[in-house]
Design a protein around this motif. Structure first.
Motif, mmCIF file in Angstrom:
data_model
loop_
_atom_site.group_PDB
_atom_site.id
_atom_site.type_symbol
_atom_site.label_atom_id
_atom_site.label_comp_id
_atom_site.label_asym_id
_atom_site.label_seq_id
_atom_site.Cartn_x
_atom_site.Cartn_y
_atom_site.Cartn_z
ATOM 1 N N TYR A 113 29.927 34.416 34.072
ATOM 2 C CA TYR A 113 30.532 34.218 32.749
ATOM 3 C C TYR A 113 29.505 34.398 31.635
ATOM 4 O O TYR A 113 29.821 34.942 30.568
ATOM 5 N N ALA A 114 28.270 33.966 31.861
ATOM 6 C CA ALA A 114 27.221 34.142 30.852
ATOM 7 C C ALA A 114 26.977 35.628 30.596
ATOM 8 O O ALA A 114 26.807 36.047 29.438
ATOM 9 N N ALA A 115 26.990 36.431 31.647
ATOM 10 C CA ALA A 115 26.826 37.881 31.488
ATOM 11 C C ALA A 115 27.992 38.474 30.699
ATOM 12 O O ALA A 115 27.797 39.357 29.853
ATOM 13 N N ASP A 116 29.207 37.979 30.971
ATOM 14 C CA ASP A 116 30.378 38.451 30.214
ATOM 15 C C ASP A 116 30.226 38.133 28.731
ATOM 16 O O ASP A 116 30.461 38.985 27.870
ATOM 17 N N LEU A 117 29.836 36.908 28.429
ATOM 18 C CA LEU A 117 29.715 36.487 27.027
ATOM 19 C C LEU A 117 28.580 37.209 26.316
ATOM 20 O O LEU A 117 28.639 37.421 25.104
ATOM 21 N N ALA A 118 27.557 37.596 27.060
ATOM 22 C CA ALA A 118 26.427 38.323 26.458
ATOM 23 C C ALA A 118 26.852 39.703 25.951
ATOM 24 O O ALA A 118 26.140 40.313 25.150
ATOM 25 N N LEU A 119 27.998 40.176 26.376
ATOM 26 C CA LEU A 119 28.502 41.470 25.919
ATOM 27 C C LEU A 119 29.029 41.425 24.487
ATOM 28 O O LEU A 119 29.124 42.459 23.826
ATOM 29 N N GLU A 120 29.375 40.238 24.011
ATOM 30 C CA GLU A 120 30.009 40.131 22.694
ATOM 31 C C GLU A 120 29.226 40.824 21.588
ATOM 32 O O GLU A 120 29.784 41.665 20.878
ATOM 33 N N PRO A 121 27.933 40.524 21.387
ATOM 34 C CA PRO A 121 27.228 41.209 20.281
ATOM 35 C C PRO A 121 27.105 42.719 20.486
ATOM 36 O O PRO A 121 27.130 43.477 19.518
ATOM 37 N N LEU A 122 27.027 43.149 21.725
ATOM 38 C CA LEU A 122 26.956 44.593 21.995
ATOM 39 C C LEU A 122 28.270 45.274 21.642
ATOM 40 O O LEU A 122 28.286 46.340 21.032
ATOM 41 N N LEU A 123 29.371 44.655 22.034
ATOM 42 C CA LEU A 123 30.686 45.231 21.772
ATOM 43 C C LEU A 123 31.049 45.194 20.293
ATOM 44 O O LEU A 123 31.746 46.081 19.800
ATOM 45 N N GLU A 124 30.573 44.170 19.592
ATOM 46 C CA GLU A 124 30.869 44.071 18.154
ATOM 47 C C GLU A 124 30.294 45.254 17.379
ATOM 48 O O GLU A 124 30.868 45.676 16.386
ATOM 49 N N GLY A 125 29.181 45.776 17.865
ATOM 50 C CA GLY A 125 28.541 46.875 17.156
ATOM 51 C C GLY A 125 29.035 48.243 17.549
ATOM 52 O O GLY A 125 28.589 49.251 16.998
ATOM 53 N N MET A 126 29.969 48.314 18.488
ATOM 54 C CA MET A 126 30.458 49.607 18.961
ATOM 55 C C MET A 126 31.727 50.021 18.230
ATOM 56 O O MET A 126 32.539 49.159 17.870
ATOM 57 N N PRO A 127 31.899 51.324 18.044
ATOM 58 C CA PRO A 127 33.171 51.781 17.436
ATOM 59 C C PRO A 127 34.315 51.565 18.427
ATOM 60 O O PRO A 127 34.127 51.644 19.630
ATOM 61 N N SER A 128 35.492 51.299 17.896
ATOM 62 C CA SER A 128 36.664 51.023 18.755
ATOM 63 C C SER A 128 37.201 52.262 19.386
ATOM 64 O O SER A 128 37.347 53.285 18.949
#
Length: 173
Positions: free
Chosen positions: A158-173
């Motif tokens: 779950y920690a690895a999943d949550l660590a994706l949040e800042p990476l995904l926020e910076g990506m285009p949809s």
């Protein structure tokens, strides 16, 4: 329990694996169809969760498992379809459980795993990460009162999943 038994037997029985996986998919689809056609009018919320939503969640998880197992003999195009279908099934499976249920959180993780593998849009992945972020504290409070060692592996996941949040926020949809 019936779907769980088929999944378990398919993983133990290599000779009949494909037949059992086809049976699993058929039975899961039939259960979903029956649940969707069911009438919940007059039922209390506990009965709706126990006899409709949780059963639907189990059926969608079984169908997700079926799609994952199909990857072993799929070409590139079929693989992408199975990955997308698995992600979709696991999202629906999560919705079959209350947000404080450990199955809800686990199936959100499974959905995210297959969304990543099929290159789902970052905005969709981010939505699942945020749902996980919201539900993890509720689930931990209810289900993880026991020894911390028991839950260590899932915590890392779950920690690895949550660590994706800042990476995904910076990506285009």
């Amino acid at each position: 329990m019936y779907l769980d038994a088929i999944m378990e037997h398919a993983s133990d029985n290599r000779e009949d694996r494909d037949i059992l996986l086809a049976l699993l998919a058929t039975e899961a689809r039939e259960l979903i169809k029956d649940i969707d056609a069911g009438d919940t009018a007059g039922l209390n919320i506990a009965s709706i969760w126990a006899f409709h939503k949780n059963c639907s969640g189990t059926a969608y998880a079984a169908l997700g498992h079926h799609h994952v197992q199909q990857l072993s003999h799929a070409d590139a195009d079929e693989s992408k379809e199975h990955l997308h279908a698995a992600a979709s099934c696991y999202l629906k499976a999560a919705d079959g459980y209350a947000t404080d249920d450990q199955s809800h959180t686990w199936f959100l993780h499974c959905a995210l795993e297959y969304m990543i593998k099929c290159d789902a849009p970052a905005s969709e992945q981010l939505s699942v990460v945020r749902r996980l972020k919201d539900t993890l504290p509720k689930m931990r409070k209810l289900w993880w009162a026991g020894p911390a060692l028991v839950h260590k592996a899932k915590e890392r996941t779950y920690a690895a999943d949550l660590a994706l949040e800042p990476l995904l926020e910076g990506m285009p949809s």
